[in-house]
Motif scaffolding. Structure first.
Motif, PDB file in Angstrom:
ATOM      1  N   ALA A  66      51.995  -4.933   2.086  1.00 23.07           N
ATOM      2  CA  ALA A  66      52.102  -3.935   3.161  1.00 23.07           C
ATOM      3  C   ALA A  66      51.186  -4.283   4.318  1.00 23.07           C
ATOM      4  O   ALA A  66      51.564  -4.147   5.491  1.00 23.07           O
ATOM      5  N   SER A  67      50.004  -4.752   4.007  1.00 25.93           N
ATOM      6  CA  SER A  67      49.063  -5.157   5.052  1.00 25.93           C
ATOM      7  C   SER A  67      49.626  -6.327   5.858  1.00 25.93           C
ATOM      8  O   SER A  67      49.553  -6.348   7.094  1.00 25.93           O
ATOM      9  N   GLN A  68      50.196  -7.304   5.159  1.00 25.58           N
ATOM     10  CA  GLN A  68      50.789  -8.453   5.834  1.00 25.58           C
ATOM     11  C   GLN A  68      51.962  -8.016   6.715  1.00 25.58           C
ATOM     12  O   GLN A  68      52.097  -8.465   7.857  1.00 25.58           O
ATOM     13  N   GLU A  69      52.803  -7.117   6.215  1.00 22.28           N
ATOM     14  CA  GLU A  69      53.948  -6.649   6.999  1.00 22.28           C
ATOM     15  C   GLU A  69      53.497  -5.888   8.246  1.00 22.28           C
ATOM     16  O   GLU A  69      54.104  -6.014   9.307  1.00 22.28           O
ATOM     17  N   THR A  70      52.422  -5.129   8.125  1.00 21.38           N
ATOM     18  CA  THR A  70      51.878  -4.413   9.277  1.00 21.38           C
ATOM     19  C   THR A  70      51.354  -5.403  10.315  1.00 21.38           C
ATOM     20  O   THR A  70      51.613  -5.246  11.511  1.00 21.38           O
ATOM     21  N   ASP A  71      50.633  -6.404   9.851  1.00 23.17           N
ATOM     22  CA  ASP A  71      50.117  -7.432  10.766  1.00 23.17           C
ATOM     23  C   ASP A  71      51.259  -8.142  11.492  1.00 23.17           C
ATOM     24  O   ASP A  71      51.179  -8.378  12.705  1.00 23.17           O
ATOM     25  N   ILE A  72      52.297  -8.460  10.771  1.00 22.67           N
ATOM     26  CA  ILE A  72      53.446  -9.141  11.372  1.00 22.67           C
ATOM     27  C   ILE A  72      54.127  -8.231  12.386  1.00 22.67           C
ATOM     28  O   ILE A  72      54.492  -8.673  13.488  1.00 22.67           O
ATOM     29  N   ALA A  73      54.282  -6.960  12.056  1.00 16.77           N
ATOM     30  CA  ALA A  73      54.928  -6.018  12.973  1.00 16.77           C
ATOM     31  C   ALA A  73      54.129  -5.876  14.269  1.00 16.77           C
ATOM     32  O   ALA A  73      54.702  -5.859  15.373  1.00 16.77           O
ATOM     33  N   ILE A  74      52.820  -5.805  14.155  1.00 20.60           N
ATOM     34  CA  ILE A  74      51.969  -5.702  15.347  1.00 20.60           C
ATOM     35  C   ILE A  74      52.084  -6.972  16.187  1.00 20.60           C
ATOM     36  O   ILE A  74      52.210  -6.914  17.410  1.00 20.60           O
ATOM     37  N   GLU A  75      52.056  -8.103  15.526  1.00 23.91           N
ATOM     38  CA  GLU A  75      52.157  -9.385  16.236  1.00 23.91           C
ATOM     39  C   GLU A  75      53.505  -9.515  16.941  1.00 23.91           C
ATOM     40  O   GLU A  75      53.577  -9.935  18.097  1.00 23.91           O
ATOM     41  N   LEU A  76      54.566  -9.101  16.282  1.00 28.27           N
ATOM     42  CA  LEU A  76      55.894  -9.171  16.899  1.00 28.27           C
ATOM     43  C   LEU A  76      56.013  -8.217  18.085  1.00 28.27           C
ATOM     44  O   LEU A  76      56.642  -8.544  19.095  1.00 28.27           O
ATOM     45  N   ARG A  77      55.397  -7.059  17.995  1.00 25.31           N
ATOM     46  CA  ARG A  77      55.407  -6.104  19.103  1.00 25.31           C
ATOM     47  C   ARG A  77      54.679  -6.703  20.314  1.00 25.31           C
ATOM     48  O   ARG A  77      55.144  -6.598  21.445  1.00 25.31           O
ATOM     49  N   ASN A  78      53.540  -7.339  20.052  1.00 22.43           N
ATOM     50  CA  ASN A  78      52.801  -7.993  21.141  1.00 22.43           C
ATOM     51  C   ASN A  78      53.616  -9.115  21.769  1.00 22.43           C
ATOM     52  O   ASN A  78      53.632  -9.275  22.994  1.00 22.43           O
ATOM     53  N   ARG A  79      54.270  -9.912  20.953  1.00 20.06           N
ATOM     54  CA  ARG A  79      55.071 -11.012  21.475  1.00 20.06           C
ATOM     55  C   ARG A  79      56.272 -10.486  22.260  1.00 20.06           C
ATOM     56  O   ARG A  79      56.681 -11.098  23.246  1.00 20.06           O
ATOM     57  N   ASP A  80      56.826  -9.354  21.855  1.00 13.44           N
ATOM     58  CA  ASP A  80      57.930  -8.768  22.608  1.00 13.44           C
ATOM     59  C   ASP A  80      57.464  -8.334  23.993  1.00 13.44           C
ATOM     60  O   ASP A  80      58.162  -8.538  24.991  1.00 13.44           O
ATOM     61  N   ARG A  81      56.263  -7.767  24.069  1.00 17.14           N
ATOM     62  CA  ARG A  81      55.691  -7.411  25.369  1.00 17.14           C
ATOM     63  C   ARG A  81      55.515  -8.660  26.232  1.00 17.14           C
ATOM     64  O   ARG A  81      55.787  -8.641  27.424  1.00 17.14           O
ATOM     65  N   GLU A  82      55.040  -9.715  25.617  1.00 19.49           N
ATOM     66  CA  GLU A  82      54.834 -10.958  26.351  1.00 19.49           C
ATOM     67  C   GLU A  82      56.162 -11.559  26.811  1.00 19.49           C
ATOM     68  O   GLU A  82      56.258 -12.100  27.905  1.00 19.49           O
ATOM     69  N   ARG A  83      57.192 -11.424  25.985  1.00 16.46           N
ATOM     70  CA  ARG A  83      58.520 -11.913  26.366  1.00 16.46           C
ATOM     71  C   ARG A  83      59.021 -11.158  27.602  1.00 16.46           C
ATOM     72  O   ARG A  83      59.560 -11.748  28.539  1.00 16.46           O
TER      73      ARG A  83
END
Length: 141
Positions: A66-83
């Motif tokens: 769950a911790s790993q999935e949360t980290d991935i979700a946060i990272e993907l959200r940041n990358r979407d903003r950057e996109r």
């Protein structure tokens, strides 16, 4: 974020007395900032993809998973903003090419060098942006 490290590499533009607004030197300055920011964002996205591939581990412990999935979700959200920011940078470079850069899209006045230094992708002068934010707050209520 990328914005902070980018501005360490660029010195603010110092306009000369009587210099024409958005002349070729100013446009080249802002194009350089925008292209460097775009490159840096694209490198961050690429680095994230490689990191996610390398760190793709299946944890037996549900809490670790769950911790790993949360980290991935946060990272993907940041990358979407950057996109989205990359898309805005590309649109801004198009405005430079068309000769519209540096002028408010709503009222046509000069946005100003200092505002563009702070936010090179700005399309509105400070007055129009403030008015837009006031309208957004009124609608949100």
């Amino acid at each position: 974020m990328a914005d902070e490290s980018l501005y360490k590499h660029f010195t603010p533009y110092a306009p000369q007395v009587g210099e024409e607004y958005m002349n070729s030197d100013q446009l080249a300055h802002f194009r350089g900032i925008l292209e460097a920011l775009k490159l840096e964002l694209m490198e961050d996205i690429e680095r994230t993809v490689h990191t996610m591939k390398d760190e793709a581990t299946v944890f037996a412990d549900p809490n670790d998973r769950a911790s790993q999935e949360t980290d991935i979700a946060i990272e993907l959200r940041n990358r979407d903003r950057e996109r989205k920011l990359i898309k805005k940078i590309e649109e801004t470079i198009t405005r430079i090419d068309s000769g519209d850069y540096g002028y408010c899209a709503a009222c046509g006045v000069e946005i100003g060098i200092k505002r563009l230094e702070a936010r090179p992708t700005a399309m509105l002068c400070i007055d129009c942006k403030t008015l837009e934010e006031v309208r957004e707050k009124q609608i949100a209520k």
